[in-house]
Design a protein around this motif. Sequence first.
Motif, PDB file in Angstrom:
ATOM      1  N   VAL A 210      -7.698  -3.830  -2.989  1.00 32.82           N
ATOM      2  CA  VAL A 210      -6.801  -2.717  -2.682  1.00 32.82           C
ATOM      3  C   VAL A 210      -6.594  -1.856  -3.927  1.00 32.82           C
ATOM      4  O   VAL A 210      -6.592  -0.625  -3.861  1.00 32.82           O
ATOM      5  CB  VAL A 210      -5.450  -3.247  -2.135  1.00 32.82           C
ATOM      6  CG1 VAL A 210      -4.451  -2.118  -1.961  1.00 32.82           C
ATOM      7  CG2 VAL A 210      -5.652  -3.980  -0.817  1.00 32.82           C
TER       8      VAL A 210
ATOM      9  N   GLY B  26      -7.519   2.031  -4.572  1.00 34.96           N
ATOM     10  CA  GLY B  26      -6.519   2.973  -5.085  1.00 34.96           C
ATOM     11  C   GLY B  26      -7.041   3.725  -6.294  1.00 34.96           C
ATOM     12  O   GLY B  26      -6.869   4.944  -6.413  1.00 34.96           O
TER      13      GLY B  26
ATOM     14  N   SER C 270       0.826  -1.199   0.000  1.00 33.18           N
ATOM     15  CA  SER C 270       0.000   0.000   0.000  1.00 33.18           C
ATOM     16  C   SER C 270       0.865   1.255   0.000  1.00 33.18           C
ATOM     17  O   SER C 270       0.396   2.333  -0.363  1.00 33.18           O
ATOM     18  CB  SER C 270      -0.957   0.000   1.187  1.00 33.18           C
ATOM     19  OG  SER C 270      -0.224   0.088   2.394  1.00 33.18           O
TER      20      SER C 270
ATOM     21  N   ASN D 179       0.258   4.669  -2.133  1.00 30.28           N
ATOM     22  CA  ASN D 179       0.342   6.037  -1.598  1.00 30.28           C
ATOM     23  C   ASN D 179       1.318   6.886  -2.414  1.00 30.28           C
ATOM     24  O   ASN D 179       1.065   8.074  -2.648  1.00 30.28           O
ATOM     25  CB  ASN D 179       0.748   6.022  -0.126  1.00 30.28           C
ATOM     26  CG  ASN D 179      -0.357   5.491   0.768  1.00 30.28           C
ATOM     27  OD1 ASN D 179      -1.528   5.537   0.405  1.00 30.28           O
ATOM     28  ND2 ASN D 179       0.016   4.970   1.924  1.00 30.28           N
TER      29      ASN D 179
END
Length: 187
Positions: A154, A158, A2, A6
């Motif tokens: 995920v 995103g 992750s 970011n």
Amino acid sequence: MSDELNIIKSQAEEAMVKAIDHLEAELIKVRAGKANPNLVDGLVVDYYGTPTPISQVGNITVADARTLAIQPWEKNMLQPIERAIIAANIGITPQNDGMIIRLFMPPLTEERRKELVKRAQGEGEHSKVAIRNIRRDAIEKIKKLQKNGLSEDVCKDGEKNVQDLTDKFISLVDKHLAAKEKEIMTV
């Protein structure tokens, strides 16, 4: 993993901020009938064979609401500055009195105001395209992460974050354009 998402999101946000900054710089150049030193910011003068920004060969001041004054630091720069302004085709004819070059902003007609609004909207559209391209690149990077083993949920989160960021910046472009249109159309 992750952390990589970011990083992608922050890179996209940084690029979108740059697109907004560019839009603001371009909208300043669209004159709204008021004298603004930024109007001649991008102009380059031939200074002894070297292309030099106009702000580095003279002092640019706002004499009154409709007049810009350019006072060169060297008298022999009057002609090159005058030629640069004429060549830039900014719609203003320079007035040279032998000491200072004055740029008088003509009052805008309704037709000219509409042209300026169209030009501002064109700049806004360029910014929107740039923001959408940034979104596309970020989503492609996220899909590569998914191929390399990042879970689908995920990745979808995103992508949603990047889309939310895009929507935020597109609405910011619209706000800038609305403000500029109001400024141009105000008599």
